[in-house]
Structure formats: C-alpha cells, structure tokens
Motif scaffolding. Structure first.
Motif, PDB file in Angstrom:
ATOM      1  N   ASN A 296     -20.259 -19.017  59.596  1.00 46.28           N
ATOM      2  CA  ASN A 296     -19.843 -17.780  58.969  1.00 46.28           C
ATOM      3  C   ASN A 296     -18.453 -17.362  59.458  1.00 46.28           C
TER       4      ASN A 296
ATOM      5  N   VAL B 176     -25.096 -22.952  58.647  1.00 44.59           N
ATOM      6  CA  VAL B 176     -24.084 -22.120  57.996  1.00 44.59           C
ATOM      7  C   VAL B 176     -23.105 -21.629  59.055  1.00 44.59           C
TER       8      VAL B 176
ATOM      9  N   LEU C 281     -18.623 -20.548  55.151  1.00 44.24           N
ATOM     10  CA  LEU C 281     -18.300 -19.396  54.319  1.00 44.24           C
ATOM     11  C   LEU C 281     -17.058 -18.738  54.888  1.00 44.24           C
TER      12      LEU C 281
ATOM     13  N   VAL D 206     -24.690 -14.875  54.087  1.00 44.34           N
ATOM     14  CA  VAL D 206     -25.223 -15.899  54.989  1.00 44.34           C
ATOM     15  C   VAL D 206     -26.685 -16.176  54.660  1.00 44.34           C
TER      16      VAL D 206
ATOM     17  N   ARG E 210     -21.752  -9.281  54.277  1.00 44.11           N
ATOM     18  CA  ARG E 210     -21.526 -10.503  55.051  1.00 44.11           C
ATOM     19  C   ARG E 210     -22.863 -11.155  55.413  1.00 44.11           C
ATOM     20  N   ASP E 211     -23.795 -10.361  55.911  1.00 44.12           N
ATOM     21  CA  ASP E 211     -25.116 -10.873  56.285  1.00 44.12           C
ATOM     22  C   ASP E 211     -25.885 -11.381  55.072  1.00 44.12           C
TER      23      ASP E 211
END
Length: 104
Positions: free
Chosen positions: A98, A96, A70, A84, A80-81
């Motif tokens: 990030n 993932v 991402l 994810v 943002r969290d």
C-alpha cells in the motif's frame, strides 16, 4: 558457393535468435504469469469502479507475480483502507503493498 554458405549462416542465425528469444530466464514472467497479473489488476480496478467509496481514477494498480502495488491518492484513511481490502479480496492476490497517500 559463397552465397549459399552465407545464406545458410543467415538462416541458422535467425532460427537461433527466434527460438532463444522466447526463452524465460530468471526474474522474468512467463506469458501465463503476465496474463494472470494483468487479470488481477483488471479485477481490482473493476472493484474500485463498483465501490463508490474508492476513487478508481486516483489509485494506480500494478501486479507482479501476485503481489499488488497500490499507489496514488485517497481523500481519507477509510478510502485508503477500503482500496486495500478490495484488492485483498481478489483471487490470486498474494500480498498488497500500500503506497496510497492521503491528501490533506
């Protein structure tokens, strides 16, 4: 005779190139893996669009062998969290990465 041999050589060369050109070598994805990765990316983007807390157009999704990357920009740490978390929920995602940056 020369034309016949040349034609035979050309046909053989084309046949060899056509059959070996589709072979998968190390570190290349098969067609099935590529389709799976594209499906994972599409499902993640769809989740971003459904979730009003994530700006789907500001976050880029790339998938390779089940690993999702991402990148892009978020307005907050919670956005943002959330991105994810949504990515991890998709079937087939192995991990993932990030790289989303939070804009001040």
């Amino acid at each position: 005779m020369f034309v016949r041999n040349t034609l035979a050589a050309a046909i053989t060369a084309v046949a060899l190139l056509a059959t070996t050109g589709c072979a998968v070598t190390r570190d290349q994805s098969t067609v099935g893996e590529y389709v799976d990765d594209a499906t994972i990316s599409t499902k993640i983007k769809a989740k971003f669009i459904e979730d009003k807390g994530v700006a789907a157009n500001a976050i880029k999704v790339e998938t390779l062998n089940g690993t999702v990357q991402l990148s892009g920009f978020a307005k907050s740490e919670s956005e943002r969290d959330q991105a994810v978390m949504l990515a991890r929920e998709v079937k087939g995602v192995k991990s993932v990465k990030n790289d989303i940056l939070v804009r001040p």
